[in-house]
Design a protein around this motif. Structure first.
Motif, PDB file in Angstrom:
ATOM      1  N   ASN A 133       0.724  -1.162  -0.129  1.00  9.27           N
ATOM      2  CA  ASN A 133       0.109   0.172   0.071  1.00  9.27           C
ATOM      3  C   ASN A 133       0.674   1.345  -0.151  1.00  9.27           C
ATOM      4  O   ASN A 133       1.860   1.344   0.611  1.00  9.27           O
ATOM      5  N   ILE A 134       0.468   2.214  -0.814  1.00  9.86           N
ATOM      6  CA  ILE A 134       1.055   3.478  -0.727  1.00  9.86           C
ATOM      7  C   ILE A 134      -0.062   4.523  -0.529  1.00  9.86           C
ATOM      8  O   ILE A 134      -1.209   4.635  -1.169  1.00  9.86           O
ATOM      9  N   VAL A 135      -0.015   5.289   0.584  1.00  5.76           N
ATOM     10  CA  VAL A 135      -0.843   6.371   0.836  1.00  5.76           C
ATOM     11  C   VAL A 135      -0.190   7.703   0.616  1.00  5.76           C
ATOM     12  O   VAL A 135       0.670   8.193   1.431  1.00  5.76           O
ATOM     13  N   LEU A 136      -1.115   8.290  -0.351  1.00  3.14           N
ATOM     14  CA  LEU A 136      -0.490   9.642  -0.720  1.00  3.14           C
ATOM     15  C   LEU A 136      -1.297  10.799   0.243  1.00  3.14           C
ATOM     16  O   LEU A 136      -2.708  10.413   0.361  1.00  3.14           O
ATOM     17  N   VAL A 137      -0.763  11.728   0.717  1.00  2.00           N
ATOM     18  CA  VAL A 137      -1.435  12.899   1.587  1.00  2.00           C
ATOM     19  C   VAL A 137      -1.290  13.981   0.936  1.00  2.00           C
ATOM     20  O   VAL A 137      -0.288  14.542   0.300  1.00  2.00           O
ATOM     21  N   ASP A 138      -2.467  14.960   0.880  1.00  2.00           N
ATOM     22  CA  ASP A 138      -2.538  16.150   0.347  1.00  2.00           C
ATOM     23  C   ASP A 138      -3.311  17.057   1.170  1.00  2.00           C
ATOM     24  O   ASP A 138      -4.090  16.569   1.961  1.00  2.00           O
ATOM     25  N   ASP A 139      -3.245  18.355   1.210  1.00  2.00           N
ATOM     26  CA  ASP A 139      -4.112  19.362   1.827  1.00  2.00           C
ATOM     27  C   ASP A 139      -5.809  19.180   1.155  1.00  2.00           C
ATOM     28  O   ASP A 139      -6.630  19.304   1.802  1.00  2.00           O
ATOM     29  N   ILE A 140      -5.512  19.209  -0.126  1.00  2.00           N
ATOM     30  CA  ILE A 140      -6.924  19.671  -0.775  1.00  2.00           C
ATOM     31  C   ILE A 140      -6.839  18.727  -2.396  1.00  2.00           C
ATOM     32  O   ILE A 140      -5.705  19.081  -2.928  1.00  2.00           O
ATOM     33  N   VAL A 141      -7.992  18.606  -2.728  1.00  2.00           N
ATOM     34  CA  VAL A 141      -8.169  18.190  -3.990  1.00  2.00           C
ATOM     35  C   VAL A 141      -9.059  18.963  -4.613  1.00  2.00           C
ATOM     36  O   VAL A 141     -10.218  19.027  -4.162  1.00  2.00           O
ATOM     37  N   GLY A 142      -8.711  19.880  -5.727  1.00  2.00           N
ATOM     38  CA  GLY A 142      -9.747  20.587  -6.319  1.00  2.00           C
ATOM     39  C   GLY A 142     -10.057  20.141  -7.530  1.00  2.00           C
ATOM     40  O   GLY A 142     -11.332  19.296  -7.671  1.00  2.00           O
ATOM     41  N   THR A 143      -9.611  20.472  -8.840  1.00  2.00           N
ATOM     42  CA  THR A 143     -10.368  19.851  -9.980  1.00  2.00           C
ATOM     43  C   THR A 143      -9.754  18.156 -10.032  1.00  2.00           C
ATOM     44  O   THR A 143     -10.483  17.655 -10.831  1.00  2.00           O
ATOM     45  N   GLY A 144      -8.700  17.957  -9.505  1.00  2.00           N
ATOM     46  CA  GLY A 144      -8.364  16.441  -9.386  1.00  2.00           C
ATOM     47  C   GLY A 144      -7.580  16.282 -10.768  1.00  2.00           C
ATOM     48  O   GLY A 144      -6.771  15.088 -10.730  1.00  2.00           O
ATOM     49  N   ASN A 145      -7.163  17.338 -11.399  1.00  2.00           N
ATOM     50  CA  ASN A 145      -6.294  16.929 -12.604  1.00  2.00           C
ATOM     51  C   ASN A 145      -4.859  16.713 -12.318  1.00  2.00           C
ATOM     52  O   ASN A 145      -4.420  15.672 -12.717  1.00  2.00           O
ATOM     53  N   GLN A 146      -4.333  17.160 -11.363  1.00  2.00           N
ATOM     54  CA  GLN A 146      -3.042  16.979 -10.743  1.00  2.00           C
ATOM     55  C   GLN A 146      -2.968  15.682 -10.208  1.00  2.00           C
ATOM     56  O   GLN A 146      -1.906  14.925 -10.467  1.00  2.00           O
ATOM     57  N   ALA A 147      -3.849  15.412  -9.442  1.00  2.00           N
ATOM     58  CA  ALA A 147      -3.886  14.189  -8.573  1.00  2.00           C
ATOM     59  C   ALA A 147      -4.030  12.846  -9.637  1.00  2.00           C
ATOM     60  O   ALA A 147      -3.137  12.014  -9.306  1.00  2.00           O
ATOM     61  N   VAL A 148      -4.756  13.115 -10.653  1.00  2.00           N
ATOM     62  CA  VAL A 148      -4.949  12.015 -11.433  1.00  2.00           C
ATOM     63  C   VAL A 148      -3.697  11.992 -12.158  1.00  2.00           C
ATOM     64  O   VAL A 148      -3.186  10.911 -12.607  1.00  2.00           O
ATOM     65  N   LYS A 149      -3.013  12.851 -12.562  1.00  2.00           N
ATOM     66  CA  LYS A 149      -1.692  12.734 -13.703  1.00  2.00           C
ATOM     67  C   LYS A 149      -0.691  12.192 -12.603  1.00  2.00           C
ATOM     68  O   LYS A 149       0.016  11.294 -13.086  1.00  2.00           O
ATOM     69  N   GLU A 150      -0.467  12.694 -11.534  1.00  2.00           N
ATOM     70  CA  GLU A 150       0.549  12.229 -10.506  1.00  2.00           C
ATOM     71  C   GLU A 150       0.366  10.472 -10.049  1.00  2.00           C
ATOM     72  O   GLU A 150       1.048   9.718 -10.004  1.00  2.00           O
ATOM     73  N   ILE A 151      -0.877  10.184  -9.562  1.00  2.00           N
ATOM     74  CA  ILE A 151      -1.345   8.981  -9.374  1.00  2.00           C
ATOM     75  C   ILE A 151      -1.042   8.018 -10.598  1.00  2.00           C
ATOM     76  O   ILE A 151      -0.504   6.869 -10.251  1.00  2.00           O
ATOM     77  N   ASN A 152      -1.491   8.151 -11.618  1.00  2.00           N
ATOM     78  CA  ASN A 152      -1.193   7.424 -12.632  1.00  2.00           C
ATOM     79  C   ASN A 152       0.385   7.054 -13.020  1.00  2.00           C
ATOM     80  O   ASN A 152       0.647   6.017 -13.538  1.00  2.00           O
ATOM     81  N   LYS A 153       0.966   8.237 -12.916  1.00  2.00           N
ATOM     82  CA  LYS A 153       2.403   8.125 -13.250  1.00  2.00           C
ATOM     83  C   LYS A 153       3.070   7.225 -11.923  1.00  2.00           C
ATOM     84  O   LYS A 153       4.028   6.516 -12.440  1.00  2.00           O
ATOM     85  N   LEU A 154       2.694   7.339 -10.846  1.00  2.00           N
ATOM     86  CA  LEU A 154       3.168   6.697  -9.860  1.00  2.00           C
ATOM     87  C   LEU A 154       2.675   4.998 -10.191  1.00  2.00           C
ATOM     88  O   LEU A 154       3.363   4.185 -10.013  1.00  2.00           O
TER      89      LEU A 154
END
Length: 477
Positions: A133-154
């Protein structure tokens, strides 16, 4: 000093609001920020101050505790253990992101070992196949664009090295952004507080415009955009979200730029901090990682790579039957999300996987294009094409069950006429549209009470035939 009469009567109210913020702010700076607006537009900064959500240290820690609680609850329901032996944590993002700061707070709040947070040394645990398991932590998810990009890359790098689950925890999440992450990645996302457009400036129905007639709301929004254009390329913030959120250490770029920008000599109310590194700074090392586990060609484990999280739940519920039919010791089901259309991920799985695996592609007439892309990438990999999820249940009986009819009513499905053609619509709204915890419960009941035995048997037979094909040595004669 006596303030202009146009705001003098509001100053005391502003002082009271600012004094209640969980951060120390120089009130003189607040006044300077207000005075940058034209006199006739003073209502804009006064409303921003009134409705601004300032998240303090304790607020953030409480939110992270709630998000982690949600994760552990779901992990227990899913049968996934989150332990200090199989889990790594990391802040997500870089640049203006604050993942490193958040992961530090998260570690302290939830009393987690520093050794369980991603760094140069802990990458070796991923290489050795110890991390599930990898647990990523962030303060906020807004549009989700950046999170999608980084999660799929990871995912492209870590799933081939044995990581089965990626989780994203945030203190705050915008509902549309959460849905985007759930739809386009294999990650499970948990936000302590979920906000909608009604909590932002972008929607004219927002509480921000309370007490203003509808026509005047449009005018006020236009004036906000006017000021936003002078300090940012995105007048309402990244993605046009128009958020009214700031944290005690930083301000998201999806918040109104007039709050945080310093472009063109603008005096920010809360300045935006840049260059705080998160997991993105480790991508190069992870990309270069090589599995250090011994290859087990005779492994009695089968991995099923499926498309979405709902599929993952379904196949996990079927796994005891599949395991018995195939005579394997263990079935692992892993959702790839958008990874099905990642050539890099598929190639890495072919290169590094040490277990027998099969991809399951859903035959959905609505997404023929995506299916063809997936099949092209999988041409050198074992895969089966399976019917859509709804086909594995006796939907006539489900439709007549009072318990489910109540759920249909809540989801506005009661008007759908149940036919072969309406099955995809039913699946999209019901089987995939429910919250994750409810999906688990409903799918489990459906398999027990209303299975389509013939379709389930056919599916297991498909998997068995492909498994035998993989295990059978090629005829060299």
């Amino acid at each position: 000093m006596k303030y202009p009469s146009s705001i003098d009567k509001e100053i005391q109210i502003v002082k009271e609001i600012v004094s209640d913020w969980p951060v120390e702010v120089d009130f003189n700076n607040v006044i300077k920020w207000i005075l940058q607006f034209d006199t006739e537009d003073f209502e804009i900064p006064l409303r921003i101050i009134k409705y601004l959500n300032v998240v303090g240290y304790d607020d953030l820690n409480n939110a992270l505790t709630v998000a982690y609680s949600k994760l552990e609850r779901m992990a227990n329901e899913k049968g996934t253990k989150i332990t200090n032996k199989n889990t790594l944590f990391a802040g997500i993002g870089d640049g203006g992101k604050s993942g490193a700061m958040i992961s530090y707070n998260f570690r302290l709040t939830n009393e987690l070992s520093e050794e369980n947070f991603l760094d140069d040394e802990s990458i070796i645990f991923i290489e050795e196949g110890r991390i599930e398991n990898i647990v990523l932590v962030d303060d906020i998810v807004g549009t989700g664009n950046q999170a999608v990009k980084e999660i799929n890359k990871l995912a492209e790098s870590v799933i081939p090295l044995g990581v089965k689950n990626i989780f994203l925890l945030t203190a705050i999440g915008m509902k549309e952004g959460i849905r985007k992450v759930e739809k386009e990645t294999s990650a499970f996302i948990f936000s302590a507080f979920e906000y909608d457009s009604i909590d932002s400036v972008s929607s004219l129905d927002s509480v921000f415009y309370e007490g203003i007639e509808h026509e005047q709301r449009s005018i006020l929004k236009e004036r906000i955009e006017y000021y936003g254009k002078s300090v940012s390329k995105s007048p309402l913030g990244y993605g046009g979200l128009g958020l009214l959120i700031t944290f005690y250490y930083n301000t998201p770029n999806s918040t109104l730029p007039v709050i945080w920008s310093s472009l063109n000599s603008w005096i920010p109310l809360f300045k935006r901090v840049r260059k705080i590194n998160g997991i993105a700074s480790y991508y190069r090392q992870i990309d270069g990682a090589k599995p250090k586990r011994k290859t087990r060609k005779d492994s009695k484990e089968l991995i099923l790579f499926v498309e979405g999280k709902t599929d993952e739940i379904f196949f996990e519920l079927l796994s005891p039957r599949i395991k018995e039919e195939l005579g394997v010791e263990k079935i692992n089901v892993i959702s790839l999300g958008g990874g099905y259309r990642s050539e890099k991920l598929i190639k890495n799985l072919e290169k590094f996987s040490i277990s027998t695996y099969i991809y399951v592609i859903e035959k959905d007439e609505r997404s023929i294009g995506y299916m063809e892309i997936s099949k092209e990438y999988l041409k050198n990999s074992p895969f089966i094409e399976a019917p859509i999820l709804a086909k594995y249940f006796d939907l006539v009986k489900v439709w007549n069950d009072e318990e489910y009819r109540r759920a249909f009513h809540r989801l506005r499905l009661k008007e759908i006429e149940l036919t072969e053609e309406s099955m995809p619509e039913f699946e999209r709204h019901f089987l995939r549209g429910l919250p994750m915890s409810m999906r688990q419960r409903y799918l489990e009941k459906l398999i027990i009470k209303y299975p389509n035995i013939e379709e389930i048997d056919n599916l297991i037979q498909l998997i068995k035939e492909k498994f035998i094909e993989i295990k059978t040595p090629p005829n060299k004669s």
